[in-house]
Design an enzyme around this catalytic site. Structure first.
Site, mmCIF file in Angstrom:
data_model
loop_
_atom_site.group_PDB
_atom_site.id
_atom_site.type_symbol
_atom_site.label_atom_id
_atom_site.label_comp_id
_atom_site.label_asym_id
_atom_site.label_seq_id
_atom_site.Cartn_x
_atom_site.Cartn_y
_atom_site.Cartn_z
ATOM 1 N N MET A 48 0.668 -1.350 0.011
ATOM 2 C CA MET A 48 -0.024 -0.020 -0.072
ATOM 3 C C MET A 48 0.945 1.229 -0.084
ATOM 4 O O MET A 48 0.567 2.306 0.225
ATOM 5 C CB MET A 48 -1.000 0.074 1.059
ATOM 6 C CG MET A 48 -1.884 -1.249 1.079
ATOM 7 S SD MET A 48 -3.335 -0.635 2.212
ATOM 8 C CE MET A 48 -2.441 -0.899 3.797
ATOM 9 N N HIS A 55 9.169 -4.078 3.640
ATOM 10 C CA HIS A 55 8.836 -4.194 2.285
ATOM 11 C C HIS A 55 10.215 -4.549 1.430
ATOM 12 O O HIS A 55 10.015 -5.476 0.518
ATOM 13 C CB HIS A 55 8.324 -3.011 1.537
ATOM 14 C CG HIS A 55 6.855 -2.664 2.338
ATOM 15 N ND1 HIS A 55 6.953 -1.485 2.919
ATOM 16 C CD2 HIS A 55 5.377 -3.070 2.091
ATOM 17 C CE1 HIS A 55 5.529 -1.302 3.597
ATOM 18 N NE2 HIS A 55 4.851 -2.177 2.964
ATOM 19 N N VAL A 195 10.136 -8.165 9.544
ATOM 20 C CA VAL A 195 11.260 -7.497 9.891
ATOM 21 C C VAL A 195 11.220 -6.432 10.883
ATOM 22 O O VAL A 195 9.924 -5.837 10.689
ATOM 23 C CB VAL A 195 11.743 -6.657 8.588
ATOM 24 C CG1 VAL A 195 12.966 -5.758 8.807
ATOM 25 C CG2 VAL A 195 11.934 -7.707 7.584
ATOM 26 N N SER A 204 6.335 -1.108 10.251
ATOM 27 C CA SER A 204 5.087 -0.723 9.890
ATOM 28 C C SER A 204 4.783 0.411 9.261
ATOM 29 O O SER A 204 5.416 1.488 9.913
ATOM 30 C CB SER A 204 4.119 -1.066 11.127
ATOM 31 O OG SER A 204 2.741 -0.517 10.580
#
Ligand code: AMP
Length: 316
Positions: A48, A55, A195, A204
């Site tokens: 997103m 990521h 992670v 996050s």
């Protein structure tokens, strides 16, 4: 971005950090870029946006195993409830591109909602079923139907051979595996361990909402999970008790749930249970809802696992 020489595609433009990824914003651009990638398998990492090292790790893992990596950046309105954080969700396209460039992404698909939902809200959606109504699904009604609907569409649009998802969102990962199996999607699902920041906080995009003191408070989540894992040899009630003991010492974290559940049914494991289980926690810190989990091996010699070996080897 340096301009491409006449006649060249932007795919091959070298930059300081690597090769400049192609950015597709429309279906036509995606299809054209996808058509020129037939010399090997394609992996997709769906995001997103507001990319971070979590990521990047998904992308790098995909990069090691697949010839081409497509990253999708799409803030999916369908998976946000009316009182959730869609409007304040961080949008950081330039730094997202920097991470994609560094991690060796070939193609970024960054559509707007009208590209994905051509006729407005889709009348036909994927249903997550009963597993979509518990834990996160109970706190966020409709969330998993909206998530699976866009994941299914992005599987079709990208025509990926494999897809990489984070263990961080354990229930999401389980539901995607179930959708792929139950509806026979021709894609291999790979999970990547969570992670964390050096102090244990799970990375996050929503961590940017936390104030300094919220961030201190938020550490109780990962601390509770580690305490639970440290009691793994003693069985389920010892695990739950150890984790709960950490959480009750932090009254500023408003805990929604702390559970030790079976990784594929999400049902509480009974006291006699030995084997792999998911220790999961969710709660609100300040204005931010946070989730975290640890896969755990319960029983003699037990402790934290990176990802589930049973579920993963049985996966699609
Ligand atoms: P999101 O952009 O939050 O929807 O996440 C996109 C993908 O990245 C999902 O598969 C997430 O599970 C994964 N992800 C997010 N945070 C982490 C993390 N800290 N470690 C590993 N994967 C993550």
């Amino acid at each position: 971005m340096p301009s491409a020489p006449a006649g060249a595609t932007v795919t091959d433009v070298p930059t300081a950090g690597g090769v400049e990824p192609v950015v597709a914003r429309t279906r036509e651009e995606l299809h054209a870029a996808r058509r020129s990638r037939t010399d090997g398998d394609v992996a997709v990492v769906m995001t997103m946006g507001a990319l971070h090292e979590g990521h990047a790790t998904l992308i790098e893992t995909a990069r090691q195993r697949a010839a081409h990596v497509v990253v999708t950046i799409f803030l999916n309105p369908l998976q946000f409830g009316p009182r959730e954080d869609l409007s304040r969700y961080p949008r950081t396209f330039d730094s997202d591109m920097e991470i994609c460039r560094r991690a060796g992404v070939d193609l970024v698909f960054a559509p707007t909602p009208d590209v994905i939902y051509r006729d407005g809200d889709p009348g036909v959606r994927i249903s997550a079923g009963p597993l979509g109504n518990v834990l996160e699904g109970q706190a966020r009604p409709g969330h998993f139907d909206g998530m699976l609907t866009v994941v299914a569409k992005l599987f079709h649009l990208t025509r990926a051979d494999s897809a990489y998802f984070g263990q961080k969102d354990a229930q999401q990962l389980l539901l995607i595996r179930r959708m792929v199996r139950d509806l026979d999607f021709p894609v291999k699902v790979v999970s990547v361990p969570t992670v964390r920041e050096p102090d244990g906080l799970a990375m996050s995009s929503r961590n940017t909402y936390l104030t300094d003191s919220d961030r201190e408070t938020a550490l109780c989540l990962s601390r509770a999970l580690r305490a639970g894992a440290a009691a793994a040899a003693e069985g389920p009630s010892a695990i739950r008790r150890a984790a709960r003991t950490v959480l009750v010492r932090e009254p500023l974290a408003l805990i929604d749930y702390l559970v030790l559940v079976h990784p594929s049914t999400l049902e509480d494991v009974p006291e006699w249970y030995r084997g792999e289980a998911l220790l999961a926690v969710a709660g609100r810190v300040g204005t931010t809802r946070l989730i975290d989990n640890l896969p755990i091996s319960v029983g003699p010699g037990g402790g934290a696992l990176e990802v589930f070996t049973d579920v993963d080897s049985a996966g699609a």
